[in-house]
Write an enzyme that holds these catalytic residues in place. Structure first.
Site, PDB file in Angstrom:
ATOM      1  CG  HIS A 255      62.067  32.108  46.523  1.00 22.71           C
ATOM      2  ND1 HIS A 255      60.751  32.034  46.077  1.00 22.71           N
ATOM      3  CD2 HIS A 255      62.112  32.220  47.791  1.00 22.71           C
ATOM      4  CE1 HIS A 255      60.192  32.455  47.085  1.00 22.71           C
ATOM      5  NE2 HIS A 255      60.666  32.494  48.249  1.00 22.71           N
TER       6      HIS A 255
ATOM      7  CG  ASP B 223      65.809  31.385  54.192  1.00 26.64           C
ATOM      8  OD1 ASP B 223      65.254  32.006  55.190  1.00 26.64           O
ATOM      9  OD2 ASP B 223      64.864  30.760  53.542  1.00 26.64           O
TER      10      ASP B 223
ATOM     11  CG  HIS C 281      57.067  27.615  55.461  1.00 26.74           C
ATOM     12  ND1 HIS C 281      57.677  28.878  54.905  1.00 26.74           N
ATOM     13  CD2 HIS C 281      55.857  27.922  55.753  1.00 26.74           C
ATOM     14  CE1 HIS C 281      56.645  29.742  54.809  1.00 26.74           C
ATOM     15  NE2 HIS C 281      55.636  29.222  55.373  1.00 26.74           N
TER      16      HIS C 281
END
Ligand SMILES: CC(C)(COP(=O)(O)OP(=O)(O)OC[C@H]1O[C@@H](n2cnc3c(N)ncnc32)[C@H](O)[C@@H]1OP(=O)(O)O)[C@@H](O)C(=O)NCCC(=O)NCCS
Length: 432
Positions: free
Chosen positions: A309, A365, A270
Site C-alpha cells: 500500500h 482488497d 483505485h
C-alpha cells in the site's frame, strides 16, 4: 495569532540570496516558495509534484492515517472500534457532523436517510435506457450526476440547510442507484426500497428480492456488509476524494462533485484492486501452485495483488477486520474454495524475506473480493459497493471544503514544454 517556531532557510544558488520560510504543521506553503525569484519580472520558484506524492492540498479534521503504525481513525475514533461496535449510518453521521450523535440525533438521521431512499421515477426510466451490458459504475456515475438536474437547488452550496438535505439524499439514494445498476445487468425488474429494513438489509433486498412479499436477509450478511461499508467510509485524500474536492472547488453542486469521485474510483488503480486479487487467486487455483507463483513474484514477473500500500507500510488495519467479516460471511454462504489459497499465500508472504523487507502486508482488497464473490456479486459490481461505502466520506470532505476559507478553485501550475511564438500559415498555403 500563530507563532512560527520553526522555519526553513533556503539559499538560492542562482542569486546567492537566502529566504526564511515558515514551517507549520510539518509543511511549508508553496506560496512562500514563490517569492524566490531570479529577477522581479521572472516567475517565482514552483514545486513540481505529479501525483501529489508530497503535497498537502488541505487541512482536514476527518480522517487520520499513520501508515507506519497501521492506524486509521475517523474523527479520532479507531477503525477497529467503529467496525466492531458502531453501524454504517452512525459512522456516516460521525464523518459528516464531526461528532457522535445523541440518541435523538441518531434516530432522526436514520429516519431521514431511510425516507430519502426512493428516486424520481424518471431516474429509473433513464437508467432503463442503458445498454444491457452497461458497466454498473458507468450507470452509477451518470445517475448520481443526473440527480443535480432533479435537485437544482443543490447549486446553492452556501446555505447550510440546503447542503444538509443533499447529503442525506445522496447517502440515502446511492444504494438504490447501485442496486438498479445491478438488476439492470441481470435483466431483472428494479426493486423499490423497503423502508422497514436497515440500510444494508434494504440494499440486499433491492439486489436480490424476487417474487417474495418481503425479503429477509441473513443478519450475519447484513452485519458483514455494514462492516465493509464502515471500512470504506473514508480514507483521507485518496484519488477519488481529491477528485470530489477538485471539482467541488469550482462551487458546483455536490452531485456533480461526487459523480467525479465515482469516475476516479472506477479506475483500476483505485477501486479495481480487489477484482484483480480475485483474478489472481483464480489463476493460482490451488495451494500446490503457490510456491511457483511466489517465485514468479520475487523474480519480478508480476505482483502479489492485494499486498502493499502506498500509505500502509504495516498491516492495513482494515485487512484484519475484513478477515473476520469473511469468516462470518462464509458461515452463511459456505467457504469460498479460493480462501485456502488466500490464507496460504498470506502465510507464506508474511514470512518470506522478500515481502518482509519491503514491508508488504495484506491490504483491504486482499479479502474483500472473496467476500463479495461469496455474496454473489460479479466482479464489475465490487467498485459500486466501494462507492456506496465511500459516499459519507466524500460528502464530509466536500462539506469541509466548501466551508474552508483557505480553499480556492483547484488549479495547478504546469511546466510548459511546448513550442513558442510560431508563425501560423493558413491551411490553404500549408497544403498547397
Ligand atoms: C499498492 C502499491 C501500488 C503501492 O505501491 P508503492 O507504495 O509505490 O510501492 P512500490 O511500488 O515502490 O514498491 C516497493 C517495492 O515493493 C515491491 N512491491 C510492491 N507491491 C508489491 C506486490 N504487491 N507484490 C510484489 N512486490 C511488490 C515493488 O516491486 C518494489 O520492489 P523493489 O524495491 O525491489 O523495486 C503496490 O504495493 C501494488 O501495486 N500492490 C498491488 C496492487 C494492490 O493491491 N493495490 C491495492 C491498493 S489498496
Amino acid at each position: 495569532m500563530t507563532y512560527v517556531t520553526d522555519s526553513l532557510t533556503v539559499r538560492d544558488n542562482r542569486t546567492g540570496q537566502e529566504y526564511d520560510v515558515p514551517i507549520t504543521d510539518g509543511t511549508i506553503r508553496a506560496g512562500d516558495i514563490g517569492q524566490i525569484k531570479v529577477a522581479d519580472d521572472e516567475p517565482g520558484l514552483a514545486v513540481y509534484d505529479p501525483g501529489f506524492l508530497n503535497t498537502a492540498s488541505c487541512r482536514s479534521a476527518i480522517t487520520f492515517i499513520d501508515g507506519d503504525k497501521g492506524i486509521l481513525e475517523y474523527r479520532g475514533y479507531p477503525i477497529e472500534q467503529l467496525a466492531e461496535n458502531s453501524t454504517f449510518l452512525e459512522v456516516a453521521y460521525l464523518l459528516v457532523h464531526g461528532s457522535l450523535p445523541t440518541k435523538d440525533e441518531y434516530d432522526q438521521w436514520v429516519h431521514n436517510i431511510t425516507y430519502h431512499t426512493f428516486v424520481h421515477e424518471n431516474v429509473k426510466s433513464f437508467m432503463e435506457g442503458f445498454r444491457y451490458d452497461a458497466h454498473p459504475m458507468g450507470m452509477l456515475m451518470a445517475s448520481v450526476g443526473a440527480l443535480s438536474t432533479f435537485y437544482p437547488e443543490s447549486r446553492n452550496i452556501s446555505a447550510a440547510d440546503n447542503r444538509a438535505i443533499q447529503v442525506i439524499r445522496m447517502i440515502a439514494k446511492m444504494p438504490t442507484l447501485g442496486a438498479f445498476s445491478f438488476r439492470h445487468a441481470q435483466g431483472k425488474p428494479y426493486v423499490y426500497p423497503d423502508n422497514e429494513l436497515s440500510y444494508a438489509a434494504n440494499f440486499l433486498s433491492m439486489l436480490f428480492k424476487m417474487s417474495e412479499m418481503k425479503y429477509e436477509p441473513d443478519e450475519r450478511l447484513v452485519k458483514a456488509l455494514d462492516t465493509l461499508f464502515i471500512l470504506h467510509a473514508d480514507h483521507e485524500q485518496n484519488a477519488s476524494t481529491n477528485a470530489v474536492r477538485a471539482v467541488g472547488s469550482t462551487q458546483v453542486d455536490p452531485y456533480s462533485a461526487v459523480s467525479a469521485g465515482i469516475g476516479a474510483l472506477f479506475g483500476p488503480l483505485h477501486g479495481g484492486a480487489n477484482e484483480a486479487v480475485l483474478r489472481m487467486l483464480r489463476r493460482i487455483g490451488n495451494v500446490s501452485e503457490i510456491p511457483a507463483f511466489i517465485e514468479g513474484v520475487k523474480n519480478g514477473n508480476e505482483k502479489l495483488m492485494g499486498f502493499g500500500h502506498r500509505v500502509y507500510k504495516n498491516y492495513d488495519p482494515r485487512a484484519r477486520i475484513i478477515k473476520k467479516a469473511a469468516d462470518d460471511v462464509f458461515d452463511v454462504t459456505g467457504v469460498n474454495p479460493l480462501l485456502a489459497v488466500a490464507l496460504e499465500l498470506e502465510k507464506i508472504a508474511l514470512n518470506d524475506e522478500y515481502f518482509v523487507k519491503r514491508r508488504l502486508y495484506p491490504n483491504v482488497d486482499f479479502y474483500s473480493g472473496l467476500i463479495y464473490e461469496a455474496l454473489q456479486f460479479p466482479p464489475e459490481f465490487f467498485t459500486v459497493l466501494f462507492a456506496i461505502g465511500r459516499t459519507p466520506g466524500w460528502l464530509a470532505q466536500w462539506l469541509e471544503l466548501v466551508q474552508d476559507k483557505e480553499q480556492k478553485i483547484a488549479r495547478p501550475k504546469q511546466i510548459y514544454t511546448g513550442d513558442r511564438t510560431l508563425d501560423f500559415t493558413p491551411a490553404e498555403e500549408r497544403w498547397a
